[in-house]
Design a protein around this motif. Structure first.
Motif, PDB file in Angstrom:
ATOM      1  N   SER A 101       0.854  -1.188   0.000  1.00 29.37           N
ATOM      2  CA  SER A 101       0.000   0.000   0.000  1.00 29.37           C
ATOM      3  C   SER A 101       0.892   1.242   0.000  1.00 29.37           C
ATOM      4  CB  SER A 101      -0.909   0.022   1.229  1.00 29.37           C
ATOM      5  OG  SER A 101      -0.267   0.631   2.335  1.00 29.37           O
ATOM      6  N   TYR A 158      -0.129   3.916   1.840  1.00 29.09           N
ATOM      7  CA  TYR A 158      -0.673   4.654   2.975  1.00 29.09           C
ATOM      8  C   TYR A 158       0.479   5.320   3.717  1.00 29.09           C
ATOM      9  CZ  TYR A 158      -3.336   5.671   7.207  1.00 29.09           C
ATOM     10  OH  TYR A 158      -3.961   6.302   8.269  1.00 29.09           O
ATOM     11  N   THR A 199       1.391   7.131   7.145  1.00 33.03           N
ATOM     12  CA  THR A 199       0.899   7.376   8.494  1.00 33.03           C
ATOM     13  C   THR A 199       1.060   8.851   8.851  1.00 33.03           C
ATOM     14  OG1 THR A 199       3.034   6.835   9.495  1.00 33.03           O
ATOM     15  CG2 THR A 199       1.455   5.038   9.228  1.00 33.03           C
ATOM     16  N   HIS A 221      -5.752  11.120   2.882  1.00 36.88           N
ATOM     17  CA  HIS A 221      -5.438   9.825   2.306  1.00 36.88           C
ATOM     18  C   HIS A 221      -6.382   9.552   1.150  1.00 36.88           C
ATOM     19  CE1 HIS A 221      -2.857   8.775   5.727  1.00 36.88           C
ATOM     20  NE2 HIS A 221      -3.809   9.229   6.512  1.00 36.88           N
ATOM     21  N   SER A 272      -8.845   5.094   3.177  1.00 32.70           N
ATOM     22  CA  SER A 272      -8.677   4.885   4.610  1.00 32.70           C
ATOM     23  C   SER A 272      -7.886   3.604   4.847  1.00 32.70           C
ATOM     24  CB  SER A 272     -10.040   4.783   5.298  1.00 32.70           C
ATOM     25  OG  SER A 272     -10.690   3.566   4.937  1.00 32.70           O
ATOM     26  N   PHE A 273      -7.251   3.523   6.003  1.00 29.96           N
ATOM     27  CA  PHE A 273      -6.526   2.290   6.299  1.00 29.96           C
ATOM     28  C   PHE A 273      -7.496   1.122   6.441  1.00 29.96           C
ATOM     29  CE2 PHE A 273      -4.516  -0.926   8.928  1.00 29.96           C
ATOM     30  CZ  PHE A 273      -3.359  -1.132   8.204  1.00 29.96           C
ATOM     31  N   ILE A 317      -7.916  -0.296   3.094  1.00 29.53           N
ATOM     32  CA  ILE A 317      -6.691  -1.008   2.713  1.00 29.53           C
ATOM     33  C   ILE A 317      -6.616  -2.354   3.419  1.00 29.53           C
ATOM     34  CG2 ILE A 317      -4.165  -0.940   2.938  1.00 29.53           C
ATOM     35  CD1 ILE A 317      -4.422   2.131   2.452  1.00 29.53           C
ATOM     36  N   VAL A 332       3.580   0.186   4.412  1.00 26.16           N
ATOM     37  CA  VAL A 332       3.150   1.588   4.482  1.00 26.16           C
ATOM     38  C   VAL A 332       4.388   2.479   4.510  1.00 26.16           C
ATOM     39  CG1 VAL A 332       1.039   0.955   5.732  1.00 26.16           C
ATOM     40  CG2 VAL A 332       3.062   1.677   7.025  1.00 26.16           C
TER      41      VAL A 332
END
Length: 257
Positions: free
Chosen positions: A66, A68, A70, A75, A78-79, A82, A96
């Motif tokens: 991903s 993503y 932190t 984003h 959203s996590f 994911i 990440v």
């Protein structure tokens, strides 16, 4: 347990079927599927189909790549989305990035925001049996060994681990120091050989990689060494690099006996 793999972004223009076929031809163990091209977040049906094709070919899904970040202000996904996709993909871990700033530009408040979000997503993933791994990458809080170690100590979460890859522009001595510093949290490895920012055949980096492997191969956990950044994006070069990597890892296993 030393495993071989490939990051699907190595051939981002190719289809899922082509990448699977290449991985099989290269006699690799698994694939890290990329969330920005091959297995986009929010499409669990496609993720499940990709997992099925991967496993039917005798390969494992090593991880879900991903992007993503932190602690980011916004984003694309959203996590939670994911994570849902990673579960459908049968991915044991999610890669990440640690924020969106170089560590030298990050004050204490920013670091805390990145760390807090990392703890949040690591806890969410842990509930589902999925690990979270920071990529060791420039432009993030894992851009130096000192900052990466500090982040892992700040988060102090059992479900957070680190990748490693050779940092651009560093010499061998500093890269070995990087590995030693982050080794307590080290999980998987991205494998390539660059001269400055020019891609070279992996075999040209044998001297350096033999040094790296002497520090990276002593693990009882499953550790994937995943090929990335093939010279000229050439499939034949990829197959040669895969053979080189498999040979090196077999040699390391032999020396450990």
């Amino acid at each position: 347990m030393l495993k071989t793999g490939v990051c699907s972004v190595t051939f981002r223009q190719e289809s899922i079927a082509t990448i699977i076929n290449l991985a099989v031809q290269a006699e690799l163990d698994g694939i890290e599927w990329a969330g920005d091209v091959h297995v986009p977040p929010g499409n669990p049906a496609q993720a499940a189909a990709t997992a099925k094709k991967t496993e039917a070919s005798g390969l494992e899904v090593s991880s879900y790549g991903s992007y993503y970040r932190t602690g980011a202000a916004r984003h694309d996904y959203s996590f939670e989305t994911i994570l849902e996709t990673a579960l459908a993909l049968n991915a044991p871990s999610i890669r990440v990035w640690a924020g969106e700033k170089e560590s030298r530009h990050a004050d204490a408040s920013y670091r805390q925001r990145v760390a807090d979000d990392a703890v949040r997503i690591a806890s969410l993933a842990q509930e589902k049996g999925v690990e979270v791994h920071f990529e060791y990458h420039g432009g993030t809080l894992t851009d130096t060994r000192e900052s990466a170690r500090k982040l892992m100590e700040e988060t102090s979460h059992p479900n957070l681990k680190l990748y490693w890859q050779p940092a651009v522009g560093q010499d061998l001595e500093n890269r070995l120091a990087d590995i030693k510093e982050i080794k307590p949290w080290l999980k998987h490895v991205h494998v390539f050989f660059w001269v400055v920012t020019e891609r070279w055949p992996l075999l040209a980096g044998e001297k350096d990689w033999k040094h790296y492997l002497s520090l990276l191969s002593d693990t009882e956990e499953k550790r994937y060494f995943m090929l990335e950044f093939v010279q000229n994006d050439d499939k034949n070069q990829f197959l040669e690099d895969a053979e080189v990597l498999r040979t090196w890892l077999e040699e390391m296993k032999y020396h450990e006996l």
